[in-house]
Scaffold this motif. Structure first.
Motif, PDB file in Angstrom:
ATOM      1  N   SER A 109     -23.058   9.561  14.054  1.00 54.93           N
ATOM      2  CA  SER A 109     -24.113   9.616  15.068  1.00 54.93           C
ATOM      3  C   SER A 109     -24.020   8.454  16.066  1.00 54.93           C
ATOM      4  CB  SER A 109     -25.489   9.663  14.412  1.00 54.93           C
ATOM      5  OG  SER A 109     -25.769   8.456  13.749  1.00 54.93           O
TER       6      SER A 109
ATOM      7  N   ARG B 296     -23.235  -0.104   9.472  1.00 52.69           N
ATOM      8  CA  ARG B 296     -21.987   0.396  10.033  1.00 52.69           C
ATOM      9  C   ARG B 296     -20.993  -0.748  10.222  1.00 52.69           C
ATOM     10  NH1 ARG B 296     -23.026   5.486  12.182  1.00 52.69           N
ATOM     11  NH2 ARG B 296     -25.238   5.936  12.342  1.00 52.69           N
TER      12      ARG B 296
ATOM     13  N   ARG C  50     -19.449   6.498   4.121  1.00 54.42           N
ATOM     14  CA  ARG C  50     -18.194   7.024   4.664  1.00 54.42           C
ATOM     15  C   ARG C  50     -17.078   6.131   4.145  1.00 54.42           C
ATOM     16  NH1 ARG C  50     -21.127   8.491   9.550  1.00 54.42           N
ATOM     17  NH2 ARG C  50     -21.101  10.760   9.721  1.00 54.42           N
TER      18      ARG C  50
ATOM     19  N   ASP D 153     -19.294   3.181   6.807  1.00 53.79           N
ATOM     20  CA  ASP D 153     -20.750   3.020   6.940  1.00 53.79           C
ATOM     21  C   ASP D 153     -21.418   3.555   5.680  1.00 53.79           C
ATOM     22  OD1 ASP D 153     -20.856   5.822   7.253  1.00 53.79           O
ATOM     23  OD2 ASP D 153     -20.851   5.694   9.429  1.00 53.79           O
TER      24      ASP D 153
HETATM   25  N1  UDP Z   1     -26.415   9.074   5.718  1.00 56.48           N
HETATM   26  C1  UDP Z   1     -26.997   9.512   4.554  1.00 56.48           C
HETATM   27  N2  UDP Z   1     -28.120  10.289   4.620  1.00 56.48           N
HETATM   28  C2  UDP Z   1     -28.698  10.640   5.801  1.00 56.48           C
HETATM   29  C3  UDP Z   1     -28.102  10.195   6.985  1.00 56.48           C
HETATM   30  C4  UDP Z   1     -26.962   9.409   6.934  1.00 56.48           C
HETATM   31  O1  UDP Z   1     -26.528   9.209   3.457  1.00 56.48           O
HETATM   32  O2  UDP Z   1     -29.727  11.335   5.791  1.00 56.48           O
HETATM   33  C5  UDP Z   1     -25.217   8.217   5.675  1.00 56.48           C
HETATM   34  C6  UDP Z   1     -23.964   8.958   6.109  1.00 56.48           C
HETATM   35  O3  UDP Z   1     -23.315   9.525   4.989  1.00 56.48           O
HETATM   36  C7  UDP Z   1     -23.141   7.861   6.713  1.00 56.48           C
HETATM   37  C8  UDP Z   1     -24.172   6.877   7.285  1.00 56.48           C
HETATM   38  O4  UDP Z   1     -25.383   7.168   6.591  1.00 56.48           O
HETATM   39  O5  UDP Z   1     -22.410   7.195   5.708  1.00 56.48           O
HETATM   40  C9  UDP Z   1     -24.364   7.002   8.783  1.00 56.48           C
HETATM   41  O6  UDP Z   1     -24.621   8.321   9.092  1.00 56.48           O
HETATM   42  P1  UDP Z   1     -24.737   8.843  10.608  1.00 56.48           P
HETATM   43  O7  UDP Z   1     -25.986   8.295  11.221  1.00 56.48           O
HETATM   44  O8  UDP Z   1     -23.478   8.610  11.346  1.00 56.48           O
HETATM   45  O9  UDP Z   1     -24.996  10.353  10.308  1.00 56.48           O
HETATM   46  P2  UDP Z   1     -24.415  11.744  10.753  1.00 56.48           P
HETATM   47  O10 UDP Z   1     -25.511  12.273  11.617  1.00 56.48           O
HETATM   48  O11 UDP Z   1     -23.105  11.569  11.421  1.00 56.48           O
HETATM   49  O12 UDP Z   1     -24.330  12.407   9.408  1.00 56.48           O
END
Ligand code: UDP
Length: 263
Positions: free
Chosen positions: A100, A94, A205, A175
């Motif tokens: 999340s 990130r 993202r 991220d």
């Molecule tokens: N992400 C992914 N696969 C997953 C979970 C997350 O590709 O199974 C990527 C998501 O697209 C973002 C980053 O990891 O670019 C961080 O994701 P985050 O933990 O914020 O996930 P959220 O729960 O918001 O999707």
């Protein structure tokens, strides 16, 4: 080289065997899922774009000294890859707080992190990919300490390279998630760590620098619409799609083939 039977089907990709030892085919589907597959859709053309974007990014990383599983793109939806034993950990980097991280820790949306934050998640759909610490990885022997040290370094370097690539085309890399696998090196007789899976707007993202417009899977997660147009915008800015092609008018995989620029 012949395509063999289906070995594994995931949410967005399928792996097929080949008649060449150590090589398999990775097929990109149009299926999109979010919120641990509670939300599902078929987005026509997504697989084609992710195949091309991921090929471009993994090739560029390879040229910068990052070993990857990619051998070559075979066609619109398929890549020839080295068969790897996937480490069951999702590595998330990130640069800006969102998703999340903001929900879990109450960090304000859009906070620029002083240094990139590396997080580990246990790759397990039934458990909803829970966040873990390095100690969990070692305790349950998902990877060795030496492997994680290599991966941590590679991941930070990948972040630097990807941030540069995207900044150069007016996009902030907010991220992303990557995965690694082990591939047997015959000459050295050791397992080598390689970058596996994909890097695409499904797994990153990406925000436009000026407008902060989302050019990634959040358009699907948050029902923002124009998903394909956003992915197409990323491909166009990376200069891997001919200017004249308008994906929204192209009927993917059916009658009108989409041509990509040769490298
Ligand atoms: N992400 C992914 N696969 C997953 C979970 C997350 O590709 O199974 C990527 C998501 O697209 C973002 C980053 O990891 O670019 C961080 O994701 P985050 O933990 O914020 O996930 P959220 O729960 O918001 O999707």
């Amino acid at each position: 080289m012949n395509k063999g039977k289906k070995l594994y089907e995931g949410k967005a990709k399928i792996i097929y065997s080949t008649n060449e030892k150590g090589l398999v085919i990775q097929h990109f589907k149009d299926d999109a899922t979010a919120f641990n597959a509670l939300k599902k859709a078929n987005i026509e053309g997504k697989g084609v774009l992710n195949n091309r974007i991921s090929e471009y990014l993994l090739n560029t990383l390879d040229q910068c000294g990052i070993p990857t599983h990619l051998v070559k793109r075979l066609n619109m939806r398929e890549q020839l890859i080295r068969q790897a034993e996937i480490i069951p950990v999702e590595f998330v980097v990130r640069n800006i707080a969102t998703g999340s991280l903001t929900k879990r820790l109450g960090i304000s949306e859009g906070t620029i992190l002083e240094k990139p934050l590396l997080e580990y998640y246990y790759k397990n759909d039934e458990l909803g990919d829970p966040i873990i610490s390095k100690e969990h990885i070692y305790s349950f022997e998902w990877a060795k300490k030496s492997e994680i040290e290599t991966i941590d370094q590679m991941t930070m370097r990948i972040n630097d390279i990807l941030q540069g690539i995207f900044r150069g085309i007016g996009i902030k890399l907010v991220d992303f998630k990557i995965e690694y696998g082990r591939v047997w090196n015959k000459e050295k007789e050791i397992n080598e760590i390689v970058l596996a899976d994909e890097i695409s707007p499904d797994t990153c993202r990406l925000w436009d620098i000026k407008t902060e417009k989302k050019l990634d899977k959040d358009r699907f997660r948050k029902d923002l619409g124009n998903i394909i147009e956003a992915y197409q915008e990323v491909a166009r800015r990376l200069n891997i799609m001919p200017e004249e092609t308008n994906i929204s008018e192209v009927n993917f995989g059916k009658t009108i083939p989409l041509k990509f620029k040769k490298k």
